[in-house]
Design a protein around this motif. Structure first.
Motif, mmCIF file in Angstrom:
data_model
loop_
_atom_site.group_PDB
_atom_site.id
_atom_site.type_symbol
_atom_site.label_atom_id
_atom_site.label_comp_id
_atom_site.label_asym_id
_atom_site.label_seq_id
_atom_site.Cartn_x
_atom_site.Cartn_y
_atom_site.Cartn_z
ATOM 1 N N PRO A 117 0.808 -1.229 0.000
ATOM 2 C CA PRO A 117 0.000 0.000 0.000
ATOM 3 C C PRO A 117 0.836 1.272 0.000
ATOM 4 O O PRO A 117 0.414 2.288 -0.560
ATOM 5 C CB PRO A 117 -0.806 -0.106 1.303
ATOM 6 N N ASP A 118 2.058 1.204 0.588
ATOM 7 C CA ASP A 118 2.897 2.413 0.615
ATOM 8 C C ASP A 118 3.328 2.798 -0.806
ATOM 9 O O ASP A 118 3.265 3.974 -1.200
ATOM 10 C CB ASP A 118 4.124 2.197 1.524
ATOM 11 N N VAL A 119 3.728 1.775 -1.594
ATOM 12 C CA VAL A 119 4.159 2.047 -2.973
ATOM 13 C C VAL A 119 2.946 2.459 -3.812
ATOM 14 O O VAL A 119 2.987 3.432 -4.573
ATOM 15 C CB VAL A 119 4.864 0.807 -3.570
ATOM 16 N N LEU B 53 8.803 8.212 -2.069
ATOM 17 C CA LEU B 53 7.906 7.668 -1.044
ATOM 18 C C LEU B 53 8.158 8.395 0.278
ATOM 19 O O LEU B 53 9.307 8.761 0.559
ATOM 20 C CB LEU B 53 8.158 6.165 -0.853
ATOM 21 N N PRO B 54 7.129 8.557 1.091
ATOM 22 C CA PRO B 54 7.306 9.304 2.351
ATOM 23 C C PRO B 54 8.384 8.706 3.255
ATOM 24 O O PRO B 54 9.110 9.439 3.910
ATOM 25 C CB PRO B 54 5.928 9.215 3.032
ATOM 26 N N ASP B 55 8.539 7.352 3.249
ATOM 27 C CA ASP B 55 9.538 6.739 4.132
ATOM 28 C C ASP B 55 10.875 6.514 3.436
ATOM 29 O O ASP B 55 11.725 5.763 3.933
ATOM 30 C CB ASP B 55 9.010 5.409 4.696
ATOM 31 N N GLY B 56 11.062 7.110 2.288
ATOM 32 C CA GLY B 56 12.342 7.010 1.584
ATOM 33 C C GLY B 56 12.260 6.116 0.370
ATOM 34 O O GLY B 56 11.430 5.207 0.289
ATOM 35 N N GLY B 57 13.109 6.397 -0.587
ATOM 36 C CA GLY B 57 13.149 5.610 -1.812
ATOM 37 C C GLY B 57 12.271 6.217 -2.898
ATOM 38 O O GLY B 57 11.530 7.180 -2.671
ATOM 39 N N LEU B 58 12.400 5.628 -4.080
ATOM 40 C CA LEU B 58 11.670 6.118 -5.257
ATOM 41 C C LEU B 58 10.947 4.953 -5.921
ATOM 42 O O LEU B 58 11.409 3.810 -5.849
ATOM 43 C CB LEU B 58 12.662 6.699 -6.276
ATOM 44 N N ALA B 59 9.858 5.244 -6.592
ATOM 45 C CA ALA B 59 9.150 4.199 -7.341
ATOM 46 C C ALA B 59 8.614 4.788 -8.635
ATOM 47 O O ALA B 59 8.312 5.983 -8.715
ATOM 48 C CB ALA B 59 8.001 3.634 -6.507
ATOM 49 N N GLU C 214 -9.158 -6.041 -22.104
ATOM 50 C CA GLU C 214 -7.776 -5.692 -22.440
ATOM 51 C C GLU C 214 -6.852 -6.369 -21.448
ATOM 52 O O GLU C 214 -7.169 -6.473 -20.259
ATOM 53 C CB GLU C 214 -7.561 -4.169 -22.338
ATOM 54 N N ARG C 215 -5.725 -6.833 -21.959
ATOM 55 C CA ARG C 215 -4.716 -7.435 -21.093
ATOM 56 C C ARG C 215 -3.659 -6.367 -20.799
ATOM 57 O O ARG C 215 -3.131 -5.740 -21.741
ATOM 58 C CB ARG C 215 -4.099 -8.631 -21.818
ATOM 59 N N ILE C 216 -3.392 -6.153 -19.528
ATOM 60 C CA ILE C 216 -2.476 -5.089 -19.105
ATOM 61 C C ILE C 216 -1.291 -5.707 -18.375
ATOM 62 O O ILE C 216 -1.465 -6.643 -17.595
ATOM 63 C CB ILE C 216 -3.186 -4.121 -18.099
ATOM 64 N N ARG C 217 -0.108 -5.181 -18.625
ATOM 65 C CA ARG C 217 1.044 -5.542 -17.801
ATOM 66 C C ARG C 217 1.490 -4.294 -17.042
ATOM 67 O O ARG C 217 1.661 -3.225 -17.638
ATOM 68 C CB ARG C 217 2.208 -6.068 -18.639
ATOM 69 N N ARG C 218 1.645 -4.477 -15.747
ATOM 70 C CA ARG C 218 2.072 -3.351 -14.896
ATOM 71 C C ARG C 218 3.427 -3.708 -14.298
ATOM 72 O O ARG C 218 3.569 -4.729 -13.648
ATOM 73 C CB ARG C 218 1.040 -3.159 -13.791
ATOM 74 N N THR C 219 4.411 -2.866 -14.565
ATOM 75 C CA THR C 219 5.759 -3.106 -14.049
ATOM 76 C C THR C 219 6.116 -1.970 -13.094
ATOM 77 O O THR C 219 6.039 -0.797 -13.465
ATOM 78 C CB THR C 219 6.791 -3.139 -15.198
ATOM 79 N N VAL C 220 6.465 -2.339 -11.870
ATOM 80 C CA VAL C 220 6.852 -1.342 -10.868
ATOM 81 C C VAL C 220 8.353 -1.447 -10.664
ATOM 82 O O VAL C 220 8.891 -2.553 -10.534
ATOM 83 C CB VAL C 220 6.098 -1.596 -9.544
ATOM 84 N N ARG C 221 9.026 -0.305 -10.661
ATOM 85 C CA ARG C 221 10.464 -0.279 -10.345
ATOM 86 C C ARG C 221 10.658 0.572 -9.108
ATOM 87 O O ARG C 221 10.015 1.634 -8.985
ATOM 88 C CB ARG C 221 11.253 0.327 -11.513
ATOM 89 N N THR C 222 11.533 0.107 -8.215
ATOM 90 C CA THR C 222 11.794 0.888 -7.005
ATOM 91 C C THR C 222 13.303 1.003 -6.786
ATOM 92 O O THR C 222 14.081 0.173 -7.246
ATOM 93 C CB THR C 222 11.153 0.236 -5.749
ATOM 94 N N HIS C 223 13.685 2.071 -6.076
ATOM 95 C CA HIS C 223 15.086 2.248 -5.644
ATOM 96 C C HIS C 223 15.045 2.618 -4.181
ATOM 97 O O HIS C 223 14.385 3.597 -3.826
ATOM 98 C CB HIS C 223 15.748 3.451 -6.336
ATOM 99 N N GLY C 224 15.713 1.844 -3.355
ATOM 100 C CA GLY C 224 15.881 2.226 -1.945
ATOM 101 C C GLY C 224 14.599 2.176 -1.139
ATOM 102 O O GLY C 224 14.476 2.888 -0.140
ATOM 103 N N CYS D 27 11.595 -4.080 -0.477
ATOM 104 C CA CYS D 27 10.856 -4.130 -1.737
ATOM 105 C C CYS D 27 11.819 -4.532 -2.856
ATOM 106 O O CYS D 27 12.913 -3.971 -2.965
ATOM 107 C CB CYS D 27 10.267 -2.740 -2.013
ATOM 108 N N PRO D 28 11.451 -5.501 -3.689
ATOM 109 C CA PRO D 28 12.333 -5.845 -4.807
ATOM 110 C C PRO D 28 12.463 -4.654 -5.761
ATOM 111 O O PRO D 28 11.557 -3.824 -5.844
ATOM 112 C CB PRO D 28 11.615 -7.014 -5.499
ATOM 113 N N PRO D 29 13.591 -4.570 -6.482
ATOM 114 C CA PRO D 29 13.805 -3.416 -7.366
ATOM 115 C C PRO D 29 12.832 -3.390 -8.542
ATOM 116 O O PRO D 29 12.587 -2.337 -9.126
ATOM 117 C CB PRO D 29 15.241 -3.580 -7.853
ATOM 118 N N GLN D 30 12.278 -4.545 -8.882
ATOM 119 C CA GLN D 30 11.300 -4.582 -9.981
ATOM 120 C C GLN D 30 10.321 -5.728 -9.755
ATOM 121 O O GLN D 30 10.723 -6.816 -9.362
ATOM 122 C CB GLN D 30 12.028 -4.789 -11.305
#
Ligand SMILES: C[S@@+](CC[C@H](N)C(=O)[O-])C[C@H]1O[C@@H](n2cnc3c(N)ncnc32)[C@H](O)[C@@H]1O
Length: 254
Positions: free
Chosen positions: A7-9, A158-164, A180-190, A194-197
């Motif tokens: 929920p944070d991301v 993100l409020p607690d640090g890191g980027l997404a 429709e078929r959708i693909r959602r890819t999340v990338r995070t740093h720090g 949370c995994p980076p992708q």
């Protein structure tokens, strides 16, 4: 990892544009008969949309199927006048009903692939809205955009640090079913733990102008009013409908 388990991301990536809650209030003032005090989000997630309403002094109620979203919504709304329940948006059970306004402006209705599921959702929202109330419901349209196509956000802190950041790809579209078929890819740093992708695929149901009208006609508690663009500013007519990926329908509780 599923975005709804973070929920944070999710809250950072899908935060409403700051001007939209004020537009929702203006629509409510213009279109709800009588006073607006109580607002419902039937699939509230981390309370992204309820929090700005609570901060404006409304009583807010949220419902969500995901336990982690329910927990996050309760934390976000701590100190505000609110009820958060865990449940299905097709079978709402909220002690604080009836409501004056219901908002589902983040596209969750698209997850209901079958007509009968969206009908059950509409009937359930109607059962917890008072007469004269308003339901603002986002629907995905059977738009004419290219497939495959992609949209990507910038990097969001993100409020607690890191980027997404998030990338949405429309992989395929089946015109006769509207899915429709959708693909959602999340990338995070720090972002902690949370995994980076991580990526997920899911389906969304899209609607034509006619399908939307015939759907609402099956629920006599609702009258379909103006259909708006997703900025909640401009009315969308039938020719403009398929030029937009999503619209917001104003459903008036009879
Ligand atoms: C696109 S998010 C919208 C959340 C929220 N309205 C917002 O924008 O912050 C979808 C949410 O719907 C929830 N959800 C999906 N299917 C549901 C169902 N059948 N009943 C209730 N909640 C559901 C998910 O757990 C998720 O939190």
């Amino acid at each position: 990892v599923d975005l709804y388990d973070r929920p944070d991301v999710y809250a950072a990536l899908r935060a409403p544009q700051p001007e939209i809650p004020e537009r929702i209030c203006a629509l409510a003032r213009a279109h709800v008969r009588g006073e607006v005090r109580k607002v419902l989000d039937p699939a509230c997630g981390p309370a992204n949309w309820l929090l700005p309403m609570a901060q404006r002094g409304y009583f807010v109620a949220g419902n969500d199927l995901s336990p982690s979203m329910v927990r996050a919504a309760r934390v976000a709304l701590a100190g505000h006048d609110a009820e958060i329940a865990r449940g299905d948006m097709r079978d709402l059970r909220l002690a604080s009903a009836p409501f004056d306004l219901a908002i589902e402006v983040s596209g969750t209705s698209g997850l209901m692939l079958e007509r009968r599921d969206l009908l059950a959702h509409l009937r359930s929202v109607a059962s917890v809205l008072r007469s004269g109330g308003l339901f603002l419901m986002m629907v995905f349209t059977r738009d004419s955009g290219p497939v495959p196509s992609a949209w990507e956000s910038g990097e969001i802190p993100l409020p607690d640090g890191g980027l997404a950041s998030v990338r949405y790809e429309v992989m395929s579209r089946v015109d006769h079913t509207g899915v429709e078929r959708i693909r959602r890819t999340v990338r995070t740093h720090g972002v902690q733990d949370c995994p980076p992708q991580f990526a997920e695929e899911y389906s969304v149901r899209t609607w034509t102008w006619r399908e939307l009208h015939s759907l609402v006609a099956e629920v006599p508690e609702f009258r379909l009013g103006t259909v708006l663009d997703d900025d909640l500013l401009h009315p969308i007519d039938e020719p403009a409908f398929a030029d937009r990926p999503e619209v917001v329908a104003m459903l008036h509780r009879v």
